[in-house]
Design an enzyme around this catalytic site. Structure first.
Site, PDB file in Angstrom:
ATOM      1  N   SER A  45       0.788  -1.231   0.000  1.00 13.76           N
ATOM      2  CA  SER A  45       0.000   0.000   0.000  1.00 13.76           C
ATOM      3  C   SER A  45       0.822   1.284   0.000  1.00 13.76           C
ATOM      4  CB  SER A  45      -0.954   0.016   1.191  1.00 13.76           C
ATOM      5  OG  SER A  45      -0.232   0.193   2.391  1.00 13.76           O
ATOM      6  N   LYS A  88       0.336   5.020   6.660  1.00 17.99           N
ATOM      7  CA  LYS A  88      -0.189   5.753   5.502  1.00 17.99           C
ATOM      8  C   LYS A  88       0.351   7.177   5.529  1.00 17.99           C
ATOM      9  CE  LYS A  88      -3.194   2.475   4.334  1.00 17.99           C
ATOM     10  NZ  LYS A  88      -2.606   1.429   3.551  1.00 17.99           N
TER      11      LYS A  88
END
Length: 180
Positions: A45, A88
């Site tokens: 990711s 993230k």
């Protein structure tokens, strides 16, 4: 021959080694609980910034005297399951509006998409999305948007300030690299 004279020397040596090991363990625990967060990123990711299975270090005290900033890579408790930690990039900060249109991110009604040189590839277009970041909340996306389970997909869209564990500053395995 007096064997008792060597016994205190052996005991001193053992005590010396045990005390060094205990001190090292205490230092490691204090570092891990209060100073650094050591983590492995198990998914793609965040590629190409952080590759699958890279090991990273975050600073727990990075936000002691300042707030997280747009662009920071953070380790946080996943809003939909706080037993899980995610890594993230912060895209939206409190008060921001974030629009995703035709695979591009727009902040605060800008006509120009966000400049994101760190993303792996262009986002696949999907239905337009609109987000309003609440006070104390952060909107986070992965750098590999096409393979990221991020705020666009979560039930609880925003990461609250008190759930941010650390700011990622270093990738140390398989090679060392300071991260921005």
């Amino acid at each position: 021959l007096d064997t008792n004279s060597k016994s205190p020397d052996i005991i001193k040596e053992i005590f010396s080694w045990v005390s060094v090991l205990v001190a090292a363990a205490v230092i490691a625990i204090v570092l891990n609980l209060f100073i650094i967060a050591n983590s492995r990123v198990p998914t793609p990711s965040m590629e190409n910034t952080i590759m699958t299975n890279d090991r990273i270090i975050g600073l727990r005290m990075a936000y002691l005297f300042s707030d997280p900033q747009r662009g920071d890579i953070v380790i946080f408790k996943f809003p939909d399951d706080e037993k899980v930690y995610y890594v993230k990039r912060i895209i939206g900060i409190p008060g921001d509006t974030v629009d995703i249109i035709n695979g591009k991110v727009y902040l605060n009604n800008s006509k120009t998409p966000l400049d994101e040189p760190y993303i792996k590839e262009a986002m696949l277009p999907e239905a337009p999305m609109h987000f309003e970041v609440p006070d104390g909340g952060y909107f986070c996306l992965g750098d590999n948007r096409n393979s990221s389970k991020d705020a666009r997909r979560w039930i609880n869209t925003y990461v609250h300030r008190d759930k941010i564990i650390a700011k990622v500053v270093l990738r140390y395995f398989p090679n060392i690299q300071l991260l921005k």
